[in-house]
Design a protein around this motif. Structure first.
Motif, PDB file in Angstrom:
ATOM      1  N   ASN A 190       0.828  -1.227   0.000  1.00 21.76           N
ATOM      2  CA  ASN A 190       0.000   0.000   0.000  1.00 21.76           C
ATOM      3  C   ASN A 190       0.855   1.266   0.000  1.00 21.76           C
ATOM      4  O   ASN A 190       0.321   2.368   0.080  1.00 21.76           O
ATOM      5  N   SER A 191       2.168   1.109  -0.115  1.00 22.24           N
ATOM      6  CA  SER A 191       3.062   2.278  -0.141  1.00 22.24           C
ATOM      7  C   SER A 191       3.250   2.805  -1.555  1.00 22.24           C
ATOM      8  O   SER A 191       4.213   3.520  -1.823  1.00 22.24           O
ATOM      9  N   PHE A 192       2.351   2.445  -2.430  1.00 20.72           N
ATOM     10  CA  PHE A 192       2.420   2.861  -3.836  1.00 20.72           C
ATOM     11  C   PHE A 192       1.986   4.322  -3.974  1.00 20.72           C
ATOM     12  O   PHE A 192       0.962   4.728  -3.420  1.00 20.72           O
ATOM     13  N   ALA A 227      10.698 -11.542   1.776  1.00 21.05           N
ATOM     14  CA  ALA A 227      11.313 -12.582   0.941  1.00 21.05           C
ATOM     15  C   ALA A 227      11.445 -12.128  -0.509  1.00 21.05           C
ATOM     16  O   ALA A 227      12.366 -12.550  -1.219  1.00 21.05           O
ATOM     17  N   SER A 228      10.544 -11.257  -0.964  1.00 20.16           N
ATOM     18  CA  SER A 228      10.544 -10.814  -2.365  1.00 20.16           C
ATOM     19  C   SER A 228      11.562  -9.707  -2.632  1.00 20.16           C
ATOM     20  O   SER A 228      11.829  -9.396  -3.799  1.00 20.16           O
ATOM     21  N   HIS A 229      12.072  -9.096  -1.575  1.00 21.96           N
ATOM     22  CA  HIS A 229      12.841  -7.855  -1.737  1.00 21.96           C
ATOM     23  C   HIS A 229      13.968  -7.954  -2.762  1.00 21.96           C
ATOM     24  O   HIS A 229      14.014  -7.198  -3.731  1.00 21.96           O
ATOM     25  N   PRO A 235       2.951 -18.898   2.770  1.00 21.17           N
ATOM     26  CA  PRO A 235       4.272 -18.706   2.185  1.00 21.17           C
ATOM     27  C   PRO A 235       4.221 -17.811   0.949  1.00 21.17           C
ATOM     28  O   PRO A 235       3.151 -17.583   0.383  1.00 21.17           O
ATOM     29  N   SER A 236       5.387 -17.327   0.541  1.00 17.44           N
ATOM     30  CA  SER A 236       5.466 -16.495  -0.671  1.00 17.44           C
ATOM     31  C   SER A 236       5.164 -17.315  -1.917  1.00 17.44           C
ATOM     32  O   SER A 236       4.592 -16.801  -2.878  1.00 17.44           O
ATOM     33  N   GLU A 237       5.570 -18.603  -1.869  1.00 21.01           N
ATOM     34  CA  GLU A 237       5.401 -19.460  -3.047  1.00 21.01           C
ATOM     35  C   GLU A 237       3.926 -19.808  -3.218  1.00 21.01           C
ATOM     36  O   GLU A 237       3.199 -19.988  -2.246  1.00 21.01           O
TER      37      GLU A 237
HETATM   38  C1  FMN Z   1      -2.648  -3.788   3.196  1.00 24.41           C
HETATM   39  C2  FMN Z   1      -1.192  -4.188   3.261  1.00 24.41           C
HETATM   40  C3  FMN Z   1      -0.227  -3.339   2.749  1.00 24.41           C
HETATM   41  C4  FMN Z   1       1.128  -3.691   2.757  1.00 24.41           C
HETATM   42  N1  FMN Z   1       2.047  -2.828   2.226  1.00 24.41           N
HETATM   43  C5  FMN Z   1       3.358  -3.171   2.204  1.00 24.41           C
HETATM   44  C6  FMN Z   1       4.306  -2.299   1.608  1.00 24.41           C
HETATM   45  O1  FMN Z   1       3.990  -1.207   1.131  1.00 24.41           O
HETATM   46  N2  FMN Z   1       5.609  -2.702   1.568  1.00 24.41           N
HETATM   47  C7  FMN Z   1       6.005  -3.904   2.089  1.00 24.41           C
HETATM   48  O2  FMN Z   1       7.194  -4.222   2.018  1.00 24.41           O
HETATM   49  N3  FMN Z   1       5.117  -4.748   2.673  1.00 24.41           N
HETATM   50  C8  FMN Z   1       3.808  -4.409   2.728  1.00 24.41           C
HETATM   51  N4  FMN Z   1       2.883  -5.251   3.291  1.00 24.41           N
HETATM   52  C9  FMN Z   1       3.347  -6.509   3.896  1.00 24.41           C
HETATM   53  C10 FMN Z   1       3.657  -7.583   2.862  1.00 24.41           C
HETATM   54  O3  FMN Z   1       2.599  -7.739   1.928  1.00 24.41           O
HETATM   55  C11 FMN Z   1       3.857  -8.922   3.582  1.00 24.41           C
HETATM   56  O4  FMN Z   1       4.865  -8.784   4.557  1.00 24.41           O
HETATM   57  C12 FMN Z   1       4.215 -10.040   2.628  1.00 24.41           C
HETATM   58  O5  FMN Z   1       4.061 -11.279   3.290  1.00 24.41           O
HETATM   59  C13 FMN Z   1       5.634  -9.951   2.091  1.00 24.41           C
HETATM   60  O6  FMN Z   1       5.814 -11.037   1.206  1.00 24.41           O
HETATM   61  P1  FMN Z   1       7.249 -11.681   0.935  1.00 24.41           P
HETATM   62  O7  FMN Z   1       7.839 -11.972   2.294  1.00 24.41           O
HETATM   63  O8  FMN Z   1       6.942 -12.879   0.100  1.00 24.41           O
HETATM   64  O9  FMN Z   1       8.034 -10.657   0.193  1.00 24.41           O
HETATM   65  C14 FMN Z   1       1.531  -4.924   3.303  1.00 24.41           C
HETATM   66  C15 FMN Z   1       0.558  -5.796   3.825  1.00 24.41           C
HETATM   67  C16 FMN Z   1      -0.786  -5.429   3.811  1.00 24.41           C
HETATM   68  C17 FMN Z   1      -1.830  -6.383   4.345  1.00 24.41           C
END
Ligand code: FMN
Length: 162
Positions: A40-42, A61-63, A92-94
């Protein structure tokens, strides 16, 4: 200022009370499996050149693979896509793309079906912002529909259109 209810709060609490739209930021490694996360930081950054940014937690994990991608997509979720927002924010991410509708965009990044809009970006710049990376994308293609937006506030997802 209302002296009855004003109180100091953490940055996290203030930002949680501020409503935002909800997106899925996603990419693919070459022609490989799609990956992505709820974001949501878009926000938009510049009109000329056309730039947007997202902030990605360095511990997610995606970073690493996201900031290394030449292209990424932003699917702006529609009001009825709360389940997708939850799925892409949960472990999980997968497998997040399993059993959901998506297609490969013009730059190779995945686009989530049923979204209210899509933005396809080439990587423009990556900046460090504390414990997040600021991923700046140059908008190569943008598509909008008439669907209502999904909105996030105080931990709740709702449709702007009611
Ligand atoms: C509504 C909402 C908004 C989010 N916005 C962000 C964001 O702007 N940046 C971010 O890094 N994670 C954000 N997150 C958290 C990630 O979606 C969450 O940690 C996710 O599991 C990361 O996936 P990954 O570990 O596979 O990369 C948000 C989560 C929610 C529910």
């Amino acid at each position: 200022m209302d002296q009855q209810t004003d109180r100091d709060a953490s940055l996290r609490e203030v930002m949680s009370s501020y409503p935002t739209g909800v997106t899925i930021v996603a990419a693919r490694e070459g022609r490989g499996e799609p990956f992505g996360l709820t974001v949501n930081s878009f926000t938009s950054l510049s009109l000329d050149p056309p730039l947007v940014l997202v902030c990605i937690g360095q511990s997610s994990a995606s970073h690493d693979r996201l900031i290394a991608s030449d292209a990424f997509s932003v699917s702006l979720l529609a009001g009825d896509q709360g389940a997708i927002a939850g799925r892409f924010a949960s472990d999980p991410s997968e497998g997040r793309f399993d059993e959901i509708e998506w297609e490969v965009g013009s730059l190779g990044a995945p686009l989530i079906g049923g979204s209210m809009a899509w933005i396809e970006c080439s990587r423009y710049e990556v900046l460090v912002g504390g414990d997040h990376s600021i991923l700046v994308g140059r908008v190569e293609r943008a598509v909008v529909t008439g669907r209502d937006a999904l909105v996030y506030q105080r931990g709740r997802l709702s449709s702007l259109g009611g």
